[in-house]
Motif scaffolding. Structure first.
Motif, PDB file in Angstrom:
ATOM      1  N   ALA A 192       0.831  -1.214   0.000  1.00  0.00           N
ATOM      2  CA  ALA A 192       0.000   0.000   0.000  1.00  0.00           C
ATOM      3  C   ALA A 192       0.858   1.253   0.000  1.00  0.00           C
ATOM      4  N   ARG A 193       1.999   1.221   0.672  1.00  0.00           N
ATOM      5  CA  ARG A 193       2.852   2.408   0.786  1.00  0.00           C
ATOM      6  C   ARG A 193       3.803   2.590  -0.395  1.00  0.00           C
ATOM      7  N   THR A 194       4.262   1.491  -0.975  1.00  0.00           N
ATOM      8  CA  THR A 194       5.314   1.600  -1.995  1.00  0.00           C
ATOM      9  C   THR A 194       4.910   1.089  -3.372  1.00  0.00           C
ATOM     10  N   GLY A 195       3.839   0.310  -3.439  1.00  0.00           N
ATOM     11  CA  GLY A 195       3.470  -0.311  -4.703  1.00  0.00           C
ATOM     12  C   GLY A 195       4.233  -1.590  -4.989  1.00  0.00           C
ATOM     13  N   LEU A 196       5.200  -1.930  -4.146  1.00  0.00           N
ATOM     14  CA  LEU A 196       5.979  -3.151  -4.320  1.00  0.00           C
ATOM     15  C   LEU A 196       5.300  -4.303  -3.585  1.00  0.00           C
ATOM     16  N   ILE A 197       5.357  -5.486  -4.162  1.00  0.00           N
ATOM     17  CA  ILE A 197       4.754  -6.672  -3.557  1.00  0.00           C
ATOM     18  C   ILE A 197       5.874  -7.583  -3.066  1.00  0.00           C
ATOM     19  N   PRO A 198       6.097  -7.670  -1.769  1.00  0.00           N
ATOM     20  CA  PRO A 198       7.139  -8.570  -1.266  1.00  0.00           C
ATOM     21  C   PRO A 198       6.843 -10.014  -1.652  1.00  0.00           C
ATOM     22  N   LEU A 199       7.902 -10.809  -1.813  1.00  0.00           N
ATOM     23  CA  LEU A 199       7.706 -12.231  -2.058  1.00  0.00           C
ATOM     24  C   LEU A 199       7.011 -12.858  -0.857  1.00  0.00           C
ATOM     25  N   SER A 200       6.191 -13.869  -1.120  1.00  0.00           N
ATOM     26  CA  SER A 200       5.484 -14.557  -0.046  1.00  0.00           C
ATOM     27  C   SER A 200       6.436 -15.442   0.740  1.00  0.00           C
ATOM     28  N   VAL A 201       6.377 -15.343   2.066  1.00  0.00           N
ATOM     29  CA  VAL A 201       7.230 -16.152   2.917  1.00  0.00           C
ATOM     30  C   VAL A 201       6.757 -17.594   2.977  1.00  0.00           C
ATOM     31  N   SER A 202       5.494 -17.834   2.659  1.00  0.00           N
ATOM     32  CA  SER A 202       4.947 -19.183   2.777  1.00  0.00           C
ATOM     33  C   SER A 202       4.624 -19.834   1.443  1.00  0.00           C
ATOM     34  N   ALA A 203       4.676 -19.086   0.349  1.00  0.00           N
ATOM     35  CA  ALA A 203       4.269 -19.644  -0.944  1.00  0.00           C
ATOM     36  C   ALA A 203       5.254 -19.293  -2.051  1.00  0.00           C
ATOM     37  N   ASP A 204       6.509 -19.077  -1.691  1.00  0.00           N
ATOM     38  CA  ASP A 204       7.519 -18.736  -2.684  1.00  0.00           C
ATOM     39  C   ASP A 204       8.862 -19.294  -2.218  1.00  0.00           C
ATOM     40  N   ARG A 205       9.887 -19.140  -3.056  1.00  0.00           N
ATOM     41  CA  ARG A 205      11.211 -19.640  -2.687  1.00  0.00           C
ATOM     42  C   ARG A 205      11.780 -18.929  -1.471  1.00  0.00           C
ATOM     43  N   LEU A 206      11.186 -17.812  -1.096  1.00  0.00           N
ATOM     44  CA  LEU A 206      11.641 -17.082   0.086  1.00  0.00           C
ATOM     45  C   LEU A 206      11.458 -17.897   1.365  1.00  0.00           C
TER      46      LEU A 206
END
Length: 259
Positions: free
Chosen positions: A110-124
């Motif tokens: 909401a603040r930056t427009g960036l979508i962090p990678l998912s901690v539970s559904a991605d390689r992260l």
């Protein structure tokens, strides 16, 4: 103040750390010269080195989720126990988003427009598992660190920090020629915008590794956390931040970091 930045990978390889020492600039010939010096820079770093460096620094910024979504635990427990009710609460895309993203991830978007990678559904997820172990190792030696960043360890997001500071952080990750050129240009922009930052002879190493660059940005973001110049969770986000973690987005300009 000393700040540690950690760009955490799933294994020792490609894990980078940077330590910046901050001073008042007393005795300098320039009002900005030598206010921040890159004291230590390393790649392919193991857990023990991270824990040791944490012990020598005032604030650590780690580029990795420090927790998981609240909704994930009852979902997994329900599945394990053949209890349909908590599983069916997450039927559909909207329900699964609550399993994939934390409150802080949505705040960051909401603040930056960036979508962090998912901690539970991605390689992260793999680096996050390692991060949880590192947090436990730190807790054994230095006490538990609050996941909301109110202690000496805070979650940071270099891409968001770069965007907030007006630096173009797109397209520099990778080993190709275009990525290398973008990283070189990005570091040059950082040097221009932050003349107070002394890279201490490490410039060539940073331009050769986006992991080292991200560790430097994480160390800069850690300074903002240490000076309480980040967007902190308000009452609506505080409880989730304590459990899930909180991405600290700088609320100051790059110019304000040393002061």
């Amino acid at each position: 103040m000393k700040t540690l930045g950690v760009d955490l990978a799933a294994a020792t390889k490609k894990t980078a750390v940077a330590v910046i020492e901050w001073s008042s600039g007393t005795g300098s010939t320039s009002p900005t010269q030598g206010l921040a010096r890159l004291e230590h820079l390393a790649l392919d770093v193991d857990d023990q080195e991270i824990v040791d460096l944490f012990g020598t620094c005032d604030m650590t910024g780690i580029d990795c989720p420090v927790g998981w979504p609240d909704a994930l635990i009852p979902f997994l427990t329900g599945h394990l126990n053949l209890d349909a009710a908590p599983v069916l609460e997450h039927d559909g895309i909207a329900g699964r988003r609550l399993l994939a993203y934390r409150d802080t991830d949505r705040f960051c978007t909401a603040r930056t427009g960036l979508i962090p990678l998912s901690v539970s559904a991605d390689r992260l997820a793999h680096p996050a598992m390692r991060c949880a172990v590192i947090q436990a190792k730190i807790a054994q030696l230095h006490g538990p660190q609050p996941r909301d960043g109110s202690g000496r360890l805070a979650e940071v997001y270099p891409a968001a920090s770069l965007k907030i500071w007006g630096l173009n952080g797109r397209g520099y990750k990778g080993r190709g020629v275009p990525e290398a050129e973008r990283l070189e240009a990005l570091l040059a922009s950082l040097e221009e915008r932050a003349p107070w930052l002394d890279l201490a002879g490490h410039r060539d190493r940073i331009t050769a590794s986006d992991d080292l660059f991200d560790a430097v940005i994480a160390a800069l973001a850690a300074r903002a956390v240490g000076r309480r110049r980040t967007l902190l969770p308000d009452a609506a986000h505080a409880a989730a931040a304590r459990r899930e973690g909180w991405i600290h987005l700088p609320s100051c300009t790059l110019d304000e970091l040393p002061f």
